[in-house]
Structures are given as structure tokens and as C-alpha cells.
Design a protein around this motif. Structure first.
Motif, PDB file in Angstrom:
ATOM      1  N   ARG A   9       0.857  -1.185   0.000  1.00  0.00           N
ATOM      2  CA  ARG A   9       0.000   0.000   0.000  1.00  0.00           C
ATOM      3  C   ARG A   9       0.895   1.237   0.000  1.00  0.00           C
ATOM      4  NH1 ARG A   9      -4.733  -2.723  -1.086  1.00  0.00           N
ATOM      5  NH2 ARG A   9      -5.296  -4.143   0.617  1.00  0.00           N
ATOM      6  N   VAL A  10       0.688   2.112  -0.965  1.00  0.00           N
ATOM      7  CA  VAL A  10       1.500   3.318  -1.083  1.00  0.00           C
ATOM      8  C   VAL A  10       0.599   4.539  -0.866  1.00  0.00           C
ATOM      9  CG1 VAL A  10       3.125   4.615  -2.502  1.00  0.00           C
ATOM     10  CG2 VAL A  10       2.960   2.133  -2.758  1.00  0.00           C
ATOM     11  N   VAL A  11       0.968   5.392   0.088  1.00  0.00           N
ATOM     12  CA  VAL A  11       0.233   6.619   0.374  1.00  0.00           C
ATOM     13  C   VAL A  11       0.728   7.701  -0.584  1.00  0.00           C
ATOM     14  CG1 VAL A  11      -0.228   8.408   2.104  1.00  0.00           C
ATOM     15  CG2 VAL A  11      -0.096   5.995   2.787  1.00  0.00           C
ATOM     16  N   VAL A  12      -0.164   8.204  -1.458  1.00  0.00           N
ATOM     17  CA  VAL A  12       0.250   9.180  -2.465  1.00  0.00           C
ATOM     18  C   VAL A  12      -0.723  10.347  -2.515  1.00  0.00           C
ATOM     19  CG1 VAL A  12       1.304   7.365  -3.880  1.00  0.00           C
ATOM     20  CG2 VAL A  12      -1.003   8.169  -4.414  1.00  0.00           C
ATOM     21  N   ILE A  13      -0.236  11.467  -3.020  1.00  0.00           N
ATOM     22  CA  ILE A  13      -1.053  12.636  -3.364  1.00  0.00           C
ATOM     23  C   ILE A  13      -0.936  12.831  -4.865  1.00  0.00           C
ATOM     24  CG2 ILE A  13      -1.240  15.140  -3.169  1.00  0.00           C
ATOM     25  CD1 ILE A  13      -0.433  14.889  -0.271  1.00  0.00           C
ATOM     26  N   ALA A  14      -2.091  12.961  -5.533  1.00  0.00           N
ATOM     27  CA  ALA A  14      -2.124  13.082  -6.988  1.00  0.00           C
ATOM     28  C   ALA A  14      -3.356  13.902  -7.379  1.00  0.00           C
ATOM     29  CB  ALA A  14      -2.168  11.693  -7.636  1.00  0.00           C
ATOM     30  N   PRO A  15      -3.430  14.370  -8.637  1.00  0.00           N
ATOM     31  CA  PRO A  15      -4.616  15.121  -9.087  1.00  0.00           C
ATOM     32  C   PRO A  15      -5.888  14.307  -8.883  1.00  0.00           C
ATOM     33  CG  PRO A  15      -2.838  15.378 -10.658  1.00  0.00           C
ATOM     34  CD  PRO A  15      -2.377  14.357  -9.673  1.00  0.00           C
TER      35      PRO A  15
END
Length: 508
Positions: free
Chosen positions: A143-149
Motif C-alpha cells: 500500500r503506497v500513500v500518495v497525493i495526486a490530481p
């Protein structure tokens, strides 16, 4: 005739001057002095805080909460002692004057990992903060915590996890619910881990991410993946903590005394660890957090966002990271701001509250093993209440003036109406897939559920001005002195922490 120089006298005078200067220096840095009326005191930015001295009829090590409060002439509910031990629940703790816990006492617990990526761009406009191995399903996942559009219509990402056996598995987007129509959002990226690889996962592993299926190795990105369960295998002497608190994110003007008060009162309630996400805080606040981090009580996670347009400093992403970071590390995790406390009203601590609730629900036929989160209604405490000093002795006046510096002891009037919307939760990380700010978004199994806690048992104390939005009414208030049961321990522990912090800064 040349005068005779008496070297012995010169040496003796020099030694006396050195001793006097040393004594003067020590007196100038010691933060304590005696006060005949109020006892010991500590100066913080010109404000004097006094150790609370118990009245003569209160025994310091008295463990009987009801008798202590009755002798202090405070209203108290008659509580029922629950003797039945519920399997799988932590052992309840009794309220007492808490002694300073040293760093060694916290070494028995595994701390949340500090490994993070500081928002690494793994694809155009896709910024990863952390990655964890999730082994709660039949198939393990990264599980990867990301911020994206925000607003991505496709679940497939177009980039791949590359494992040691050259297996390439495409990553999948999961858009969370707390994005509030902002330009950027918090996503959880997932890729399934082959069983042969999952069995060999250590506590920290390097994962390779390819921007496409045919990309050359020179375009690969590398991220660290934390395996919390593997951290126990590397040190079997450690054990899971009972309760922890996540504070996502901390920013702006933070009162240092409020911060120490929050940590110390939360420890009295039962928390053994805190994870702070720091987004541009003052030097004083960072020094306090680092002081507690050296004791093993706090984990500091730097939170420097790579984008501007995102809801409330990326709060939901910090919540998602802290949930995964505490999985297999702490049994239960609260998600609070520093002006919020989950306060038991029927019991004295989170442990005794938990055992009572399990006993209560089990008697109704509820499967307590399926509870994913406990949800608490909230009340605003905004009207300061000051004691009438005319009827107090000089010593008692000093005690009261000290207590008035603590927001949880000074503000004892709350809204009569409790909010059903601005709730906060105590969650089992191993049973939750996605946690909202005020609700359970998704559990990992259908049979898991959210338990709404009755206000007679516990609710959230929120020390701020009342907000009339949604379901709140700010017109009626009622007296609530529940937090005063901790007054002696809270004041003394806070001042001890500030004194120790002062000595630590002086020695650096």
C-alpha cells in the motif's frame, strides 16, 4: 627593592572568585525556587506555574478515585466496578498520581517506523509519502500513500511494481472519500505481492516501480516498504502498545503549554505513544516534540506537502499514513487534534472504558471482536470558569491560579447538545481499510462495524469556540468537571516535563 609577590594569596583569591561565579551560574539556570505559600514553581515565558500541593486530607498515592474526589468536594458519579475479564481486552489501569516514566520503560513497545519518502515523485504529478506491506488479506499487498490530481476515472495506474523474480504487477488507484473537490487528493496505490516474495519480506524492503511495462531500468523509481509484522520478528522482546494517538497535521501558532498539557493528559488517559505530523511549526514546539521523542513517547513525521491545493494540509493522507504506520504496532489508535480528548465519563481510563464497553455489549449479544472503531460524539468547552478566590486560603489561591493556566481544568462549561457529526474515533488499525476524519469509510471485512459510544460512557471534549455549523447548538451550557479528576497528576506531570525540558535545553 622589588615587591614580593604572594602567589599563594593570588591563587586563593582566584579560587574563591571561581567558586562564587560557579554558584551564581548554577542559580541562574535552575528553573525552580521555593515559594512559602504555593510550594515549588516553574517560570515559562514570564508566567509562573506552581506544583499543585494536595490538601492535607488527600493522600498522594491514594488509588481510590471516588474517595479522593469526595474529599476534594467535587461532584462525582458513582461508578460500578466491572470484575469480569473480557478476553482480548487490555488490562485496566487504576488512576493514581503518575510518576515520571523513563525512557527504559517505553522500550518494551515497538514504535511506529519513521521511514518515509518525503513525497517522492514516482510518476508525473504523483507523489508518494510512504509504503507498507498489508498482510491482512489472503493475498498480501503493498500500500503506497500518495497525493495526486483528483478525479481519476481509471483505477489502473499504468505503472508497475517490479519484484525480484521480475514479476511486473500493475498498481491500482483507490481514491479516498475526504477530498472535498480539491485539485489534489489522497490516493492509496496497491499492488499484489507474489506469495513467494511476501514470505521473504523483512522489516524494511526496497520496492522497484516502473513508469510503464516496457520502461528501461534507468527510469525505475525505488521506494522503501515497511513491514510492521516483520519488525516484531526482528526483536521478539518487544510487544504491541495498547493505545496510541495520531495528530495529523500540526501547523501554525501552537501554544507550547497547550502541547505539553495535551501529551500529559492523554498519557493519563492511557496513550503510550503519539505520532505528530509537523507542517511548519515553531522552534519551541519542535524542541518539545524532540524532547518527548528522546523519551520514546513521540514519533515526529515531517509533513512538507508537494502541492498547494489539497484539503486541510493533506489531513486525510496523514490519517491514512498513520493508520498503516500503527498497524500491528498498537492495538487501538485515536486521531485527535491537540485541543481534543476522548474522555471516559463512566470510567477513569481508556483501558477500563474498553473493558466496560465490551462487557456491556457482550451482555447484549454483540460480537465485540467485530468492532472496527469506537465513535464518540463531541461537546465544545469554551466558557472559562474561574474559582472564587475570596473563600480560599493563600495556598489554595496559588493552587487555583496554577490550574487556571490549563485549558482542560479551567474550562468546565460545555455545550448541552452533543454533536453527532463532528465525531472522533478510536480505531483498530488491523480492521480498517480507510478511515475518514469523522467516520469509518471502509472496513477490511463486511462483518466489522462502527460502535457509537453512548455519551454517558464517554465522549469527546473539544476545547474551542462552539461552531454552529451542521447539528450544533451553542445556546445552552452545562457544568462538566470530569477532567478535574486528573488535576493533581496533570499539573505536576506537566511542570515536571517543562522542568526537565528546561534542564535539557540548558545542557545542549
Amino acid at each position: 627593592m622589588a615587591p614580593v609577590i604572594n602567589f599563594r594569596r593570588i591563587i586563593l583569591i582566584g579560587l574563591c572568585v571561581y567558586i562564587l561565579l560557579t554558584v551564581y551560574f548554577l542559580l541562574s539556570i535552575i528553573p525552580m525556587h521555593q515559594n512559602e505559600e504555593t510550594g515549588q514553581s516553574w517560570h515559562h515565558r514570564g508566567n509562573e506555574l506552581n506544583f499543585v500541593q494536595q490538601p492535607a486530607d488527600v493522600v498522594i498515592e491514594d488509588n481510590d478515585v471516588n474517595s479522593r474526589l469526595q474529599r476534594s468536594q467535587l461532584p462525582v458519579k458513582t461508578t460500578q466496578t466491572v470484575k469480569t475479564k473480557i478476553p482480548g481486552t487490555p488490562k485496566p489501569t487504576r488512576l493514581r498520581t503518575v510518576k515520571r516514566r523513563t525512557r527504559d520503560m517505553f522500550q518494551e513497545f515497538v514504535k511506529p517506523s519513521k521511514v518515509h519518502l518525503n513525497f517522492t515523485e514516482i510518476a508525473p504529478k504523483v507523489f508518494a509519502f510512504s509504503a507498507f506491506l498489508d498482510d491482512r488479506y489472503d493475498t498480501s499487498y503493498v500500500r503506497v500513500v500518495v497525493i495526486a490530481p483528483s478525479g481519476r476515472k481509471k483505477r489502473m495506474t499504468g505503472f508497475y511494481c517490479v519484484f525480484n523474480n521480475n514479476d511486473m504487477i500493475e498498481m491500482v488507484y483507490y481514491e479516498t472519500c475526504e477530498n472535498h473537490l480539491q485539485v489534489n487528493a489522497y490516493y492509496m496505490l496497491s499492488c499484489a505481492v507474489p506469495e513467494s516474495i511476501a514470505r521473504k519480506f523483512h522489516d524494511i524492503n526496497i520496492l522497484t516501480i516502473s513508469p510503464s511495462k516496457t520502461a528501461s531500468p534507468g527510469r525505475y523509481k525505488f521506494i522503501n516498504v515497511v513491514n510492521n509484522r516483520g519488525r516484531f520478528e526482528s526483536d521478539r522482546r518487544r510487544q504491541m502498545g495498547r493505545f496510541a494517538v495520531c495528530i495529523p497535521p500540526l501547523f501554525g501558532s501552537v501554544n507550547p503549554l497547550r502541547l505539553v498539557e495535551f501529551i500529559e493528559l492523554s498519557r493519563l488517559l492511557g496513550s503510550n505513544h503519539f505520532t505528530f505530523y509537523t507542517h511548519f511549526v515553531s522552534k519551541d514546539v519542535m524542541q518539545i516534540l524532540k524532547h518527548y521523542e528522546r523519551q520514546g513517547v513521540v514519533t515526529i513525521m515531517p509533513w512538507y506537502l508537494p502541492v498547494k491545493s489539497i484539503w486541510y494540509k493533506g489531513q486525510s493522507a496523514a490519517v491514512g499514513d498513520c493508520l498503516l504506520r500503527n498497524m500491528h504496532i498498537n492495538h487501538l489508535v485515536a486521531f485527535n487534534d491537540i485541543d481534543e480528548y476522548i474522555m471516559p465519563h463512566y470510567n477513569n481510563s481508556w483501558s477500563s472504558f474498553l473493558e466496560y464497553v465490551h462487557y456491556q455489549q457482550s451482555s447484549k449479544g454483540v460480537k465485540t471482536g467485530n468492532i472496527a472503531v469506537y465513535r464518540f460524539k463531541s461537546a465544545f468547552f469554551e466558557v472559562p470558569t474561574y474559582a472564587n478566590a475570596r473563600n480560599l486560603s493563600k495556598a489554595q489561591q496559588g493552587v487555583q491560579l496554577t490550574m487556571d493556566k490549563f485549558v482542560s481544568l479551567r474550562q468546565t462549561k460545555r455545550t448541552t447538545k452533543l454533536s453527532r457529526i463532528r465525531t472522533k474515533m478510536l480505531a483498530y488499525p488491523t480492521r480498517v481499510f480507510e478511515l475518514g476524519i469523522h467516520h469509518l469509510s471502509k472496513q477490511i471485512r463486511e462483518e466489522y462495524f462502527c460502535l457509537d459510544v453512548e455519551p454517558e460512557v464517554a465522549f469527546l471534549h473539544h476545547y474551542r469556540n462552539c461552531d454552529r455549523m451542521w447539528d450544533m447548538s451553542c445556546d445552552e451550557y452545562v457544568q462538566d468537571k470530569t477532567a478535574l479528576r486528573f488535576k493533581y497528576s496533570l499539573v505536576n506531570n506537566t511542570i515536571s516535563a517543562l522542568k526537565l525540558l528546561k534542564h535539557t535545553q540548558a545542557s545542549v
